[in-house]
Design an enzyme around this catalytic site. Structure first.
Site, mmCIF file in Angstrom:
data_model
loop_
_atom_site.group_PDB
_atom_site.id
_atom_site.type_symbol
_atom_site.label_atom_id
_atom_site.label_comp_id
_atom_site.label_asym_id
_atom_site.label_seq_id
_atom_site.Cartn_x
_atom_site.Cartn_y
_atom_site.Cartn_z
ATOM 1 N N HIS A 241 21.972 45.110 22.681
ATOM 2 C CA HIS A 241 21.325 43.854 22.306
ATOM 3 C C HIS A 241 22.403 42.789 22.145
ATOM 4 C CE1 HIS A 241 18.993 40.842 20.137
ATOM 5 N NE2 HIS A 241 20.007 40.791 19.301
ATOM 6 N N CYS B 6 17.060 41.486 14.804
ATOM 7 C CA CYS B 6 17.574 41.869 16.119
ATOM 8 C C CYS B 6 17.576 43.377 16.363
ATOM 9 C CB CYS B 6 18.984 41.318 16.297
ATOM 10 S SG CYS B 6 19.049 39.513 16.402
ATOM 11 N N ASN C 89 19.267 34.687 22.500
ATOM 12 C CA ASN C 89 18.945 35.794 21.600
ATOM 13 C C ASN C 89 17.482 35.649 21.191
ATOM 14 O OD1 ASN C 89 18.595 37.581 19.466
ATOM 15 N ND2 ASN C 89 20.607 37.207 18.581
ATOM 16 N N PHE D 32 19.121 30.945 19.645
ATOM 17 C CA PHE D 32 17.884 31.741 19.654
ATOM 18 C C PHE D 32 16.807 31.142 20.546
ATOM 19 C CE2 PHE D 32 19.984 33.417 15.959
ATOM 20 C CZ PHE D 32 19.616 34.751 15.944
#
Length: 389
Positions: free
Chosen positions: A309, A170, A342, A221
């Site tokens: 993020h 990430c 994500n 994700f």
């Protein structure tokens, strides 16, 4: 402070200043997403049916996780057609690394090239003017790497200087921005194309009571690609920068290498997120941010705009409480999480796309902001940035 390329620091109140020539600027953005959309409210049924799982306890846990992520939509390379073609991907304990890599390698090239073309189209200059390529991925494992294949597919010149940032998770997107900034500022006239491409195919697997953490990944994700073009001294009539990249910083937390933990095995990737990740980030985030803020004398966290993020809602919530941020400061990060999930290294670029929209319509009054991302290590990536008129 002559020679630092900072322009008129602090001299314009909350208004954004004109850009300074020597610093790298964000000149264009692009993204690409797989055609398969995952609607979070329907994901549980789709995932359990696709993996032939009928365990009530697994269903109940996955339903709770899907609601807690705050995600509404995600995009995925995985499809019914792929599972029909590769039934071994949903068979527990089957060696599947080769077909997984074949799928991943093809997908990141297709997505990465599409994202790059979108950024190049927005930029508007000839592709031959790209001098450097920075390629980011945690799902591309081969020799030669995806950077070479992307350069060929896009028609970059053979003397384009390529750099690959692999397996950074990430924090990869922010690391790519830092790398591109350094390249642009140290190579006059250069234009750096940054491409990030990720897919979850490498870690897709049926649920197992022995791997409860797999459900977190399944619920959070997504897949996608993003691209950016970075350069200093923009050409006034041809380029339209919206963000100046001022100072960058990287730091890791000693003794936290097991908190974000992953490995590649015969059955694909095995990935774990420790429950104490938000707590670990909170323990150092204030000092990390202040080191960047001190560069321009900013004391209050709410005097910045924020592009974080969104690793998950717990991380954003911890940051908001720890730094006493106003409720709207992490709005664009929460929006990116809601609309894309994500997407590992990509997500910070999706946040920056929303930031650009806010800057252009005048919704952000602050001149200075922070880009933040957190990856394996635990590694902090941060950058102090400045909005451009």
């Amino acid at each position: 402070m002559p020679g630092l390329g900072l322009g008129n620091i602090g001299g314009e109140g909350n208004g954004r200043s004109h850009c300074s020539g020597g610093k790298a600027k964000l000149l264009a953005l692009g993204k690409a997403l797989p055609k398969n959309v995952l609607h979070q409210d329907k994901f549980v049924e789709t995932y359990l049916h696709g993996t032939s799982c009928d365990d009530p306890a697994t269903r109940a846990k996955l339903e709770r996780l899907c609601k807690s992520t705050t995600v509404r939509t995600r995009y995925t390379v995985m499809s019914k057609e792929l599972l029909d073609e590769h039934p071994e991907l949903k068979t527990e304990g089957t060696p599947t690394l080769t077909p997984r890599l074949d799928i991943c390698n093809a997908a990141v090239l297709e997505l990465g090239a599409a994202a790059a073309r979108a950024a190049l189209g927005e930029w508007g200059r000839p592709i031959a003017d790209i001098t450097h390529l920075v390629y980011i991925s945690s799902t591309d494992i081969r020799l030669p790497g995806g950077d070479l294949f992307l350069a060929t597919r896009l028609g970059l010149t053979p003397n384009t200087v390529r750099t690959s940032l692999l397996l950074l998770g990430c924090s990869g997107g922010a690391a790519g921005l830092r790398t591109a900034k350094d390249i642009a500022e140290n190579n006059p006239g250069s234009r750096v194309l940054v491409i990030a491409a990720e897919t979850t195919v490498l870690g897709f697997r049926p649920p197992s009571h022995d791997r409860p953490y797999d459900l977190v990944s399944a619920a959070l994700f997504g897949d996608g690609a993003s691209a950016a073009i970075i350069g200093a001294s923009p050409i006034r009539a041809e380029e339209d920068p919206f963000l100046e990249l001022e100072f960058s910083r990287q730091e890791f937390l000693p003794g936290t290498d097991k908190v974000i933990n992953g490995k590649i095995a015969e059955e694909g990737s095995d990935f774990k997120l420790g429950r104490d990740l938000p707590e670990k980030i909170e323990s150092r985030i204030e000092g990390f941010c202040r080191t960047l803020m001190d560069k321009v004398g900013i004391k209050e966290f709410n005097d910045l705009f924020w592009a974080v993020h969104p690793g998950g809602p717990a991380i954003l919530n911890r940051l908001e409480v720890c730094l006493e941020l106003e409720p709207d400061k992490l709005k664009i990060s929460r929006k990116a999480l809601m609309n894309y999930g994500n997407v590992s290294s990509n997500t910070v670029f999706y946040v920056l796309e929303y930031l650009r929209d806010e800057l252009k319509k005048g919704a952000i009054r602050e001149e200075w902001g922070l880009i933040l991302a957190f990856g394996p290590g635990i590694t902090f990536e941060g950058m102090l940035v400045r909005g451009i008129n």
